[in-house]
Design an enzyme around this catalytic site. Structure first.
Site, short mmCIF file in Angstrom:
data_model
loop_
_atom_site.label_atom_id
_atom_site.label_comp_id
_atom_site.label_asym_id
_atom_site.label_seq_id
_atom_site.Cartn_x
_atom_site.Cartn_y
_atom_site.Cartn_z
N ASP A 177 0.85 -1.18 0.00
CA ASP A 177 0.00 0.00 0.00
C ASP A 177 0.89 1.23 0.00
OD1 ASP A 177 -2.66 -0.72 -0.09
OD2 ASP A 177 -2.61 -1.44 1.97
N ALA A 225 -14.60 22.61 6.34
CA ALA A 225 -14.88 21.93 5.08
C ALA A 225 -15.59 22.85 4.10
CB ALA A 225 -15.72 20.68 5.34
N ARG A 265 -12.72 25.61 3.07
CA ARG A 265 -11.54 24.88 2.57
C ARG A 265 -10.29 25.73 2.61
NH1 ARG A 265 -12.74 23.17 -2.96
NH2 ARG A 265 -10.94 21.82 -2.85
N ASP A 303 -9.88 -5.65 2.79
CA ASP A 303 -8.64 -6.30 2.37
C ASP A 303 -8.72 -7.81 2.55
OD1 ASP A 303 -7.18 -4.10 1.59
OD2 ASP A 303 -6.54 -3.65 3.64
#
Lengths: 682, 66
Positions: free
Chosen positions: A305, A377, A380, A522
């Site tokens: 990863d 948010a 930003r 996974d």
């Protein structure tokens, strides 16, 4: 753990003494038959002992000789049992500390949401709910169904920093024996007592759950095959001798047989396997089987990863790109000011970069009446208002919008847009900085590749292992990071199904694939991979699916796991080579001695100049026995290993263990012979 | 003797093909040739040495070679 500490624990009397006693128990033929070579040795030892006892009563002429040979044969078998017991003892020492963690756990069950009085954890059943509050030990492996808590997992991982466990998501798995430090959680039991993670771990390191691995079986078959060939070689000798009107001593024949069969590797085989497992445990990785350790040694493809393995995981500022009309220093000054109160890794990295580039110190913000504007948010962006000056940093679009609302849409330099686009193309993140409605420039944030990673991948490539980076980034970003990290290939915008498909594709080409993962999504890929390393912090599903668990949750360890597997396989090969090469010298000792009476001319073969036939045979048998304990440290530590192509490693090990195996016994047998004749033993 | 040999062949044929890489053992070149030859000689010698010692080797010093 340092090399020195390991070497010291190798000769720890706390392990050696019980091992020496236990080795006697292992001498039972019922246990020995699992190892064909040592079983054959034991049978011969019994036979020679019977001959010795008979000679005692019939006053045969070879009594002392038979007694000594019998003694050394028994020692050979005992040494082999001792090697295995030492390897297991090291695992048991580790298990003992784990077991302490498990003793006397209490559980408070929740029935229909009502807590019950505490009962012993051993009565818990799967799917029952237990409540654990701060200060208590978690009674069983399970999954958090309610609440968030910090948990001290140091009993299992050795890592002192507490970790957060919460309901839902990828951090919901808790392990029996770990302590809740704060808050309250409700845990659903996922493993019955006796099969918890800790139980399996103890069984594994103790060697109780040990089964022969495919490679061990193959090697055992080879060794048994060689032994059968040597049985034929030895039993035909009396016939040849009788044709020449002579006879051969039975004890000499028995000695010849033992000298020829590969007792060295036969005696150390299981110790090597246990030690490989033990090395992994010392490395804080638990394998669910020896088979997984071996598979790790044969891995062709590593799936890694990106985040956390190849890159640090958080973006760092690497450059200031000023807009036309401003200079870099001015931009850095504004960016630093805007970031001083920003505790995100990005914010801190801007402060660090400003200090590195322009030696700007952190400023005291309080007296300036600065007002920090935190990131949201919606906006930003974040920044400060200092003495009527507004400084903002944030995503390029938001800053441009902010600027246009402030000064009525003044023209934004095209250069700034171009710089931002160029950064995005290279896999970075552009961060715009504005002051009082004027865009000062761009800060280049980058996902920084971990130091030394490139070298590690180069090593892996040398070993013939391909690395594939898995990332959710878009192809452009992925390509840029892949090039920087030096991985061989990458899979961008990867979904869990893509991972699984990639593993299947590689396996269809006959390759062995290793990967690590922690999330429930996974799990299918972990199960499909030949070596699936689940992180300790991962979900129960991931931990069940993988065949190894990394207690430190460090994905870079995959690389060490591969080298431990390779080292294990190479240690076996090296000692087998050594064992077979030893036979040459033993022949030169025993054959002339056996036929000394029949054909004195064969004395020519006595190139070591051994003093007498009996001394020659005894020397060979003593060498054969003593070499086993001498090689125990090597079997436990593994042969020296470095990253290199297989051919090079083979050539190197052949020259050490093959050539060494040819020469060493000539010198040793001669030395033992000198000692024997000096002591008048034969 | 032919049956076990055929069984080995069958087992080998059923094995999956593994692609070569620098991590696999190179089967071309002097190292492999030397190793293979050496193993054949050593295992062969170890098997027949006792018989050899009683026959030709024993007679050679006595001058009765062939």
């Amino acid at each position: 753990m340092s090399e020195k500490a390991k070497a010291a624990s190798l000769f720890d009397s706390a392990i050696l003494r019980p091992a020496a006693v236990e080795a006697f128990g292992q001498l039972s033929p019922l246990k020995m038959w699992r190892n064909p070579v040592m079983f054959a040795t034991e049978l011969v030892a019994i036979y020679v002992t019977i001959l010795f006892v008979r000679n005692l009563f019939t006053d045969g002429n070879e009594t002392a000789f038979a007694g000594q040979i019998a003694l050394w044969l028994w020692l050979t078998v005992w040494f082999a049992a001792f090697a295995e017991a030492v390897a297991e003892g090291r695992g048991k020492a580790q298990a003992a500390s784990l077991r302490r963690a498990r003793s006397e756990l209490m559980a408070r069950r929740l029935v229909n949401g009502v807590p019950q009085p505490p009962t012993a954890a051993s009565d818990l059943k799967i799917d029952e709910l237990v409540e654990v509050v701060a200060g208590e030990l978690i009674p069983a492996d399970g999954e958090v169904t309610e609440g968030v808590a910090t948990v001290d997992e140091s009993a299992i991982t050795g890592e002192s920093a507490p970790v957060i466990r919460e309901a839902g998501g990828d951090r919901s798995a808790v392990t029996a024996g770990t302590r809740v430090l704060s808050d309250r959680i409700v845990v659903r039991v996922t493993a019955a007592q006796g099969s918890t993670f800790l139980d399996r771990m103890i069984a594994l390191v103790e060697g109780a759950a040990r089964q022969k691995t495919p490679n061990e079986i193959a090697l055992s078959v080879l060794l048994a095959g060689l032994s059968i060939i040597f049985v034929l070689a030895v039993v035909t000798v009396p016939t040849f001798a009788s044709y020449a009107n002579g006879s051969v001593s039975v004890i000499a024949l028995a000695a010849l047989f033992i000298a020829l069969i590969p007792t060295t590797i036969g005696g150390l085989l299981s110790a090597i396997g246990i030690a490989g497992m033990d090395r992994l445990v010392r490395f804080n990785v638990l394998a669910t089987s020896g088979r997984a350790v071996e598979a790790a040694g044969d891995v062709d493809v590593l799936l890694l990863d990106k985040t956390g393995t190849i890159t640090l995981g958080d973006r760092q500022a690497v450059a200031f790109i000023p807009a036309p009309g401003t200079n870099e220093r001015d931009l850095a000054d504004a960016a630093q000011l805007a970031s001083l109160s920003d505790e995100t890794p990005e914010g801190r990295s801007i402060v660090v970069l400003a200090k590195e580039r322009f030696d700007m110190r952190g400023r005291e913000m309080a007296p300036t009446h600065a007002k920090f504007v935190p990131f949201t948010a919606q906006t930003r962006m974040s920044g400060v208002d200092v003495d009527g000056v507004q400084i903002r940093k944030g995503a390029v679009d938001s800053i441009l919008q902010f600027v246009s609302t402030q000064n009525g849409g003044s023209n934004v330099p095209a250069d700034v847009r171009r710089a931002a686009e160029a950064i995005a193309r290279d896999g970075g993140t552009p961060l715009a900085v504005a002051r009082n409605g004027q865009v000062l420039g761009i800060v280049h944030l980058k996902d920084v590749v971990k130091g030394g990673v490139k070298e590690r991948f180069a090593e892996l490539r040398k070993m013939g292992i391909r690395t594939v980076m898995i990332t959710g980034d878009n192809a452009l970003t992925a390509a840029a990071i892949a090039a920087e990290a030096g991985v061989d290939d990458f899979l961008s915008e990867a979904k869990p199904e893509d991972k699984l498909a990639l593993i299947r594709k590689e396996q269809a080409e006959g390759k062995l694939v290793a990967m690590c993962g922690d999330g429930t999504n996974d799990a299918p890929a972990l199960a499909q991979a030949n070596v699936g390393v689940a992180m300790q912090t991962g979900t129960p599903a991931a931990r069940e699916a993988g065949n190894m668990v990394d207690l430190d949750s460090d994905p870079t360890k995959l690389i060490e796991i591969v080298s431990i597997g390779k080292q294990l396989l190479m240690t076996r090969g090296s000692l087998t080579t050594f064992s077979i090469a030893n036979d040459v010298a033993k022949y030169f000792a025993i054959i002339p001695a056996m036929f000394a009476v029949l054909y004195p001319g064969l004395g020519l073969l006595n190139i070591m100049g051994l003093s007498s036939p009996q001394s020659a045979i005894l020397s060979a048998i003593i060498f054969n026995a003593v070499i086993i304990p001498l090689l125990i440290p090597l079997a436990l530590k593994g042969v020296a290993w470095r990253a290199a192509p297989a051919g090079q490693l083979l050539a190197r090990n052949l020259s050490i263990y093959g050539l060494g195996g040819l020469i060493a016994p000539f010198l040793s047998i001669k030395a033992i012979d000198v000692a024997i004749s000096a002591l008048n033993l034969a | 003797m032919i049956v076990p040999a055929l069984a080995i062949a069958g087992s080998l044929a059923a094995k999956p093909v593994t692609p070569t890489s620098s991590g696999s053992f190179p089967t071309t070149g002097p190292l492999f040739i030397g190793l293979l030859a050496f193993i054949i000689v050593i295992v062969g010698a170890l098997t027949f040495f006792p018989a050899l010692a009683l026959g030709p080797l024993a007679e050679a010093p006595a001058g009765r070679l062939f």
